[in-house]
Design a protein around this motif. Structure first.
Motif, PDB file in Angstrom:
ATOM      1  N   PRO A   1       0.822  -1.219   0.000  1.00 54.13           N
ATOM      2  CA  PRO A   1       0.000   0.000   0.000  1.00 54.13           C
ATOM      3  C   PRO A   1       0.851   1.263   0.000  1.00 54.13           C
ATOM      4  O   PRO A   1       1.929   1.310   0.577  1.00 54.13           O
ATOM      5  N   ILE A   2       0.340   2.288  -0.650  1.00 55.29           N
ATOM      6  CA  ILE A   2       1.008   3.579  -0.697  1.00 55.29           C
ATOM      7  C   ILE A   2       0.554   4.365   0.527  1.00 55.29           C
ATOM      8  O   ILE A   2      -0.629   4.386   0.857  1.00 55.29           O
ATOM      9  N   VAL A   3       1.496   5.022   1.197  1.00 49.68           N
ATOM     10  CA  VAL A   3       1.199   5.749   2.423  1.00 49.68           C
ATOM     11  C   VAL A   3       1.571   7.217   2.243  1.00 49.68           C
ATOM     12  O   VAL A   3       2.666   7.535   1.776  1.00 49.68           O
ATOM     13  N   CYS A   4       0.677   8.113   2.646  1.00 52.51           N
ATOM     14  CA  CYS A   4       0.953   9.544   2.611  1.00 52.51           C
ATOM     15  C   CYS A   4       2.054   9.834   3.631  1.00 52.51           C
ATOM     16  O   CYS A   4       1.956   9.439   4.796  1.00 52.51           O
ATOM     17  N   ALA A   5       3.099  10.520   3.195  1.00 51.19           N
ATOM     18  CA  ALA A   5       4.236  10.820   4.061  1.00 51.19           C
ATOM     19  C   ALA A   5       3.877  11.815   5.158  1.00 51.19           C
ATOM     20  O   ALA A   5       4.607  11.951   6.127  1.00 51.19           O
ATOM     21  N   ARG A   6       2.768  12.479   5.023  1.00 50.77           N
ATOM     22  CA  ARG A   6       2.396  13.510   5.995  1.00 50.77           C
ATOM     23  C   ARG A   6       1.341  13.030   6.994  1.00 50.77           C
ATOM     24  O   ARG A   6       1.539  13.126   8.186  1.00 50.77           O
ATOM     25  N   CYS A   7       0.230  12.478   6.514  1.00 51.47           N
ATOM     26  CA  CYS A   7      -0.866  12.122   7.425  1.00 51.47           C
ATOM     27  C   CYS A   7      -1.012  10.618   7.650  1.00 51.47           C
ATOM     28  O   CYS A   7      -1.744  10.202   8.529  1.00 51.47           O
ATOM     29  N   GLY A   8      -0.353   9.798   6.816  1.00 49.73           N
ATOM     30  CA  GLY A   8      -0.422   8.356   6.995  1.00 49.73           C
ATOM     31  C   GLY A   8      -1.573   7.667   6.285  1.00 49.73           C
ATOM     32  O   GLY A   8      -1.739   6.454   6.395  1.00 49.73           O
ATOM     33  N   LYS A   9      -2.385   8.415   5.539  1.00 48.46           N
ATOM     34  CA  LYS A   9      -3.492   7.821   4.776  1.00 48.46           C
ATOM     35  C   LYS A   9      -2.918   6.792   3.806  1.00 48.46           C
ATOM     36  O   LYS A   9      -1.843   6.987   3.246  1.00 48.46           O
ATOM     37  N   THR A  10      -3.617   5.690   3.603  1.00 43.40           N
ATOM     38  CA  THR A  10      -3.119   4.639   2.709  1.00 43.40           C
ATOM     39  C   THR A  10      -4.029   4.447   1.507  1.00 43.40           C
ATOM     40  O   THR A  10      -5.213   4.765   1.544  1.00 43.40           O
TER      41      THR A  10
ATOM     42  N   ARG B   1       8.263   9.561  -2.205  1.00 42.00           N
ATOM     43  CA  ARG B   1       7.401  10.017  -1.109  1.00 42.00           C
ATOM     44  C   ARG B   1       6.096  10.485  -1.725  1.00 42.00           C
ATOM     45  O   ARG B   1       6.103  11.193  -2.726  1.00 42.00           O
ATOM     46  N   TYR B   2       5.000  10.084  -1.127  1.00 42.13           N
ATOM     47  CA  TYR B   2       3.683  10.421  -1.649  1.00 42.13           C
ATOM     48  C   TYR B   2       2.954  11.335  -0.686  1.00 42.13           C
ATOM     49  O   TYR B   2       3.106  11.231   0.534  1.00 42.13           O
ATOM     50  N   LEU B   3       2.150  12.238  -1.235  1.00 37.65           N
ATOM     51  CA  LEU B   3       1.255  13.082  -0.451  1.00 37.65           C
ATOM     52  C   LEU B   3      -0.154  12.864  -0.987  1.00 37.65           C
ATOM     53  O   LEU B   3      -0.380  12.943  -2.198  1.00 37.65           O
ATOM     54  N   CYS B   4      -1.098  12.601  -0.084  1.00 37.02           N
ATOM     55  CA  CYS B   4      -2.486  12.443  -0.513  1.00 37.02           C
ATOM     56  C   CYS B   4      -2.993  13.784  -1.044  1.00 37.02           C
ATOM     57  O   CYS B   4      -2.358  14.817  -0.850  1.00 37.02           O
ATOM     58  N   ASP B   5      -4.125  13.765  -1.702  1.00 35.87           N
ATOM     59  CA  ASP B   5      -4.640  14.995  -2.302  1.00 35.87           C
ATOM     60  C   ASP B   5      -4.886  16.091  -1.270  1.00 35.87           C
ATOM     61  O   ASP B   5      -4.608  17.258  -1.521  1.00 35.87           O
TER      62      ASP B   5
ATOM     63  N   SER C   1       0.260  13.328  -4.974  1.00 34.99           N
ATOM     64  CA  SER C   1       1.514  13.906  -5.459  1.00 34.99           C
ATOM     65  C   SER C   1       2.656  12.958  -5.090  1.00 34.99           C
ATOM     66  O   SER C   1       2.634  12.330  -4.029  1.00 34.99           O
ATOM     67  N   CYS C   2       3.644  12.876  -5.958  1.00 33.81           N
ATOM     68  CA  CYS C   2       4.800  12.013  -5.716  1.00 33.81           C
ATOM     69  C   CYS C   2       6.071  12.817  -5.914  1.00 33.81           C
ATOM     70  O   CYS C   2       6.183  13.596  -6.856  1.00 33.81           O
ATOM     71  N   SER C   3       7.017  12.636  -5.017  1.00 32.59           N
ATOM     72  CA  SER C   3       8.326  13.268  -5.181  1.00 32.59           C
ATOM     73  C   SER C   3       9.393  12.234  -4.855  1.00 32.59           C
ATOM     74  O   SER C   3       9.119  11.225  -4.210  1.00 32.59           O
ATOM     75  N   VAL C   4      10.611  12.491  -5.306  1.00 34.24           N
ATOM     76  CA  VAL C   4      11.737  11.623  -4.977  1.00 34.24           C
ATOM     77  C   VAL C   4      12.682  12.431  -4.104  1.00 34.24           C
ATOM     78  O   VAL C   4      13.174  13.474  -4.522  1.00 34.24           O
ATOM     79  N   GLU C   5      12.882  11.953  -2.884  1.00 34.97           N
ATOM     80  CA  GLU C   5      13.751  12.620  -1.928  1.00 34.97           C
ATOM     81  C   GLU C   5      14.759  11.612  -1.412  1.00 34.97           C
ATOM     82  O   GLU C   5      14.377  10.556  -0.919  1.00 34.97           O
TER      83      GLU C   5
END
Length: 60
Positions: A10-19, A37-41, A28-32
Motif C-alpha cells: 500500500p502507498i502511504v501519505c508521508a504527511r498524514c499516513g493515509k493509505t 514520497r507520496y502526499l495524498c490529495d 503527489s509524488c516526489s523523490v527525496e
C-alpha cells in the motif's frame, strides 16, 4: 520491476499516513534522497506553496 503505478505494498501519505492500495491520480509524488514520497490529495493541497517553492526556476 517496481513501478509507481503498480506498487507491491500500500502507498502511504508521508504527511498524514493515509493509505491507498493503488496510486490515486490525485496524489503527489516526489523523490527525496532516492526514495519516493507520496502526499495524498488533501496534504498536497494544504502544502502546495511549499511544494512549488522547491521546483527549479526552469519549471516556471
Amino acid at each position: 520491476m517496481n513501478d509507481a503505478r503498480t506498487p507491491e505494498e500500500p502507498i502511504v501519505c508521508a504527511r498524514c499516513g493515509k493509505t491507498a492500495e493503488e496510486l490515486p491520480v490525485t496524489w503527489s509524488c516526489s523523490v527525496e534522497d532516492g526514495a519516493r514520497r507520496y502526499l495524498c490529495d488533501s496534504c498536497a493541497r494544504e502544502n502546495i506553496r511549499s511544494i512549488e517553492g522547491r521546483l527549479d526556476s526552469t519549471w516556471w
